[in-house]
Design a protein around this motif. Structure first.
Motif, PDB file in Angstrom:
ATOM      1  N   ARG A   1      12.577 -19.573  77.832  1.00  0.00           N
ATOM      2  CA  ARG A   1      13.607 -20.739  78.916  1.00  0.00           C
ATOM      3  C   ARG A   1      13.926 -19.784  80.288  1.00  0.00           C
ATOM      4  O   ARG A   1      13.606 -18.613  80.079  1.00  0.00           O
ATOM      5  CB  ARG A   1      14.201 -20.414  78.722  1.00  0.00           C
ATOM      6  CG  ARG A   1      14.069 -22.223  77.079  1.00  0.00           C
ATOM      7  CD  ARG A   1      15.513 -21.972  76.180  1.00  0.00           C
ATOM      8  NE  ARG A   1      15.466 -22.879  74.964  1.00  0.00           N
ATOM      9  CZ  ARG A   1      15.800 -23.521  73.958  1.00  0.00           C
ATOM     10  NH1 ARG A   1      17.246 -22.375  74.233  1.00  0.00           N
ATOM     11  NH2 ARG A   1      15.565 -23.985  73.497  1.00  0.00           N
ATOM     12  N   PRO A   2      13.285 -20.631  81.280  1.00  0.00           N
ATOM     13  CA  PRO A   2      13.767 -20.231  82.607  1.00  0.00           C
ATOM     14  C   PRO A   2      15.017 -19.757  83.127  1.00  0.00           C
ATOM     15  O   PRO A   2      16.374 -20.161  82.557  1.00  0.00           O
ATOM     16  CB  PRO A   2      13.242 -21.387  83.327  1.00  0.00           C
ATOM     17  CG  PRO A   2      13.558 -22.310  82.662  1.00  0.00           C
ATOM     18  CD  PRO A   2      12.881 -22.461  81.353  1.00  0.00           C
TER      19      PRO A   2
ATOM     20  N   ARG B   1      18.914 -20.544  84.359  1.00  0.00           N
ATOM     21  CA  ARG B   1      19.826 -21.641  84.573  1.00  0.00           C
ATOM     22  C   ARG B   1      19.189 -23.360  83.780  1.00  0.00           C
ATOM     23  O   ARG B   1      19.374 -23.986  83.685  1.00  0.00           O
ATOM     24  CB  ARG B   1      19.981 -22.037  85.883  1.00  0.00           C
ATOM     25  CG  ARG B   1      20.971 -21.178  86.702  1.00  0.00           C
ATOM     26  CD  ARG B   1      21.435 -21.602  88.400  1.00  0.00           C
ATOM     27  NE  ARG B   1      20.184 -21.815  88.891  1.00  0.00           N
ATOM     28  CZ  ARG B   1      20.712 -21.962  90.274  1.00  0.00           C
ATOM     29  NH1 ARG B   1      21.869 -21.945  90.530  1.00  0.00           N
ATOM     30  NH2 ARG B   1      19.258 -21.868  91.353  1.00  0.00           N
ATOM     31  N   TRP B   2      18.565 -22.713  82.818  1.00  0.00           N
ATOM     32  CA  TRP B   2      17.725 -23.975  81.782  1.00  0.00           C
ATOM     33  C   TRP B   2      19.182 -24.425  81.704  1.00  0.00           C
ATOM     34  O   TRP B   2      20.345 -23.862  80.284  1.00  0.00           O
ATOM     35  CB  TRP B   2      16.988 -22.914  80.736  1.00  0.00           C
ATOM     36  CG  TRP B   2      17.219 -24.192  79.759  1.00  0.00           C
ATOM     37  CD1 TRP B   2      15.429 -24.747  80.259  1.00  0.00           C
ATOM     38  CD2 TRP B   2      16.558 -24.941  78.440  1.00  0.00           C
ATOM     39  NE1 TRP B   2      14.938 -25.871  79.300  1.00  0.00           N
ATOM     40  CE2 TRP B   2      15.906 -25.709  78.063  1.00  0.00           C
ATOM     41  CE3 TRP B   2      17.640 -24.197  78.219  1.00  0.00           C
ATOM     42  CZ2 TRP B   2      16.337 -26.313  76.932  1.00  0.00           C
ATOM     43  CZ3 TRP B   2      18.155 -25.404  76.456  1.00  0.00           C
ATOM     44  CH2 TRP B   2      17.376 -26.011  76.064  1.00  0.00           C
TER      45      TRP B   2
ATOM     46  N   ASN C   1      20.644 -31.517  81.324  1.00  0.00           N
ATOM     47  CA  ASN C   1      20.622 -31.163  82.710  1.00  0.00           C
ATOM     48  C   ASN C   1      20.296 -32.710  83.680  1.00  0.00           C
ATOM     49  O   ASN C   1      19.811 -32.433  84.522  1.00  0.00           O
ATOM     50  CB  ASN C   1      18.594 -30.954  82.643  1.00  0.00           C
ATOM     51  CG  ASN C   1      18.364 -30.306  83.884  1.00  0.00           C
ATOM     52  OD1 ASN C   1      18.546 -29.512  84.756  1.00  0.00           O
ATOM     53  ND2 ASN C   1      17.119 -31.321  84.196  1.00  0.00           N
TER      54      ASN C   1
ATOM     55  N   ASN D   1      26.182 -24.068  86.478  1.00  0.00           N
ATOM     56  CA  ASN D   1      25.269 -25.004  87.082  1.00  0.00           C
ATOM     57  C   ASN D   1      24.876 -25.428  87.746  1.00  0.00           C
ATOM     58  O   ASN D   1      24.396 -25.695  89.058  1.00  0.00           O
ATOM     59  CB  ASN D   1      24.748 -25.099  85.248  1.00  0.00           C
ATOM     60  CG  ASN D   1      22.903 -25.783  86.076  1.00  0.00           C
ATOM     61  OD1 ASN D   1      22.768 -26.594  86.425  1.00  0.00           O
ATOM     62  ND2 ASN D   1      22.091 -25.413  85.527  1.00  0.00           N
TER      63      ASN D   1
END
Length: 428
Positions: free
Chosen positions: A122-123, A125-126, A132, A277
């Motif tokens: 996972r990238p 700050r996923w 999201n 985030n």
């Protein structure tokens, strides 16, 4: 009514103006409507060297609804406010339903797919899609509004709920296992959970006290699931009785209270998971970002004598809040996130079986689902004027969701577009 955003002919943002002045500009032909939501005018001439007053955008993030406000720090005027309703829980439920249907279909077809693990990185700050979407909604509106007026700074409420302490009020020190969790405000959480009403009689706009559902004298704890809110008469009447004895003659109310008390801390968890985030993404805009606690927001709102709403909470976020806010005539824009449709090729029933075909064409008769239209019906059984979000069909017979309900079977010939689809619905 909130002030009206204004752009010059080069789309350069100017100072928001009073609605009366906006009507004058429109009547004299000096301006035209640039955008309906939020209402924005565009002048028909260029403004040289405009004197623009910088504004501060203030954000009160929430799990279901986020408050937005524009405040002039120099004058204390609240220029524009809105409430943004998220669809995070709807996305979560849709993903859960899709996962269940896929697993059921694979089991029915006895298909085995070897587990894959190497493609799950996972990238940074996923966030899960349901969380999201909340951050993306707020960032979208910050960017949109920044193009309509001069934004100089951002204020964000950086509240944190200590969910472990809510579950176990006696936890401390090494009980957290790792790190030190921040402070929390149980009373504010209970006010949201019980809708600011008395749990037993439903009284509103009255002082509420924290009440133990199961009395401490009979084994009750301080866990958040054992706390509710009660007005003073109900609290004194119940005393240290067991809730089952107190509500012996009201089984439906008893069942509802016990169910609500066990409701998970999903809202608090969503705010906790997205707050940093959102903060990091707001910093990337290049504007100074001020953060404030929930306690500071409530303190400012109490001093101003404002009602408890998401948009007034937003106006009171942070230490930058002026000593006196000018709030006369301000009316919020209610924004509801609706998404951008679906990529499903067919609709399914609750077991995952296809039941009807889903058209691949998004546009029908020049409209697409999600457009806001005005329909002036002059004949037939549905004579009248309808304004709302449209659902299109290939036949040209549309449904319009108005503030009074759903109106079905409106011909496309009567419809005129007001605001093109942008993923949101509006109520002013």
């Amino acid at each position: 009514m909130s002030k009206v955003f204004v752009l010059d002919t080069n789309k350069q943002p100017l100072n928001p103006i009073h609605p009366g002045r906006a009507r004058m500009l429109l009547s004299k032909g000096k301006a035209a409507v640039f955008r309906r939501y939020p209402f924005t005018l565009i002048l028909k001439q260029e403004v040289l060297n405009p004197q623009i007053e910088p504004l501060r955008v203030k954000i009160d993030p929430g799990a279901k609804t986020t408050g937005l406000a524009f405040v002039n720090d120099n004058t204390g005027e609240v220029v524009w406010v809105a409430e943004l309703q998220h669809r995070g829980f709807q996305i979560r439920n849709a993903l859960t339903s899709r996962r269940q249907q896929r697993r059921s279909r694979r089991n029915r077809k006895t298909r085995y797919r070897q587990a894959r693990f190497l493609n799950r990185t996972r990238p940074k700050r996923w966030l899960p899609p349901s969380l999201n979407s909340r951050v993306a909604n707020i960032l979208t509106w910050v960017k949109r509004l920044s193009a309509l007026c001069q934004v100089a700074a951002i204020s964000q409420e950086l509240v944190r709920f200590d969910t472990q302490k809510m579950e176990n009020a006696e936890i401390r020190g090494i009980g957290y296992q790792q790190g030190t969790l921040g402070s929390y405000e149980i009373r504010e959480f209970l006010l949201e959970k019980w809708n600011r009403t008395c749990t037993y009689c439903g009284a509103k706009n009255t002082p509420l006290e924290i009440e133990h559902i199961q009395p401490r004298s009979k084994g009750g704890s301080n866990r958040i699931s054992n706390l509710c809110l009660a007005c003073t008469p109900c609290n004194q009447k119940k005393g240290n009785q067991d809730i089952k004895d107190f509500l012996r003659g009201q089984p439906d109310l008893l069942k509802g209270i016990l169910t609500q008390a066990q409701r998970p801390l999903a809202d608090a968890a969503a705010v906790n998971a997205t707050r940093w985030n959102l903060y990091e993404n707001l910093k990337e805009t290049g504007l100074p970002v001020e953060v404030g606690t929930g306690g500071r927001t409530k303190y400012n709102r109490t001093l101003q004598g404002l009602k408890k709403t998401h948009y007034w909470d937003a106006a009171c976020v942070g230490a930058s809040t002026p000593e006196q806010l000018i709030t006369s005539g301000v009316k919020p824009l209610l924004i509801v996130a609706k998404g951008h449709g679906t990529r499903q090729q067919c609709r399914t029933d609750k077991w995952g079986f296809p039941i009807r075909y889903c058209s691949r064409s998004k546009f029908h008769k020049g409209f697409q689902t999600g457009d806001i239209v005005k329909a002036v019906v002059t004949s037939g059984k549905k004579i009248g004027i309808y304004v709302g979000r449209v659902a299109t069909r290939a036949t040209g017979s549309f449904n319009i969701s108005t503030s009074d309900g759903l109106v079905q079977g409106i011909s496309h010939k009567y419809c005129a577009p007001i605001h093109k689809k942008d993923g949101y619905a509006y109520t002013s």
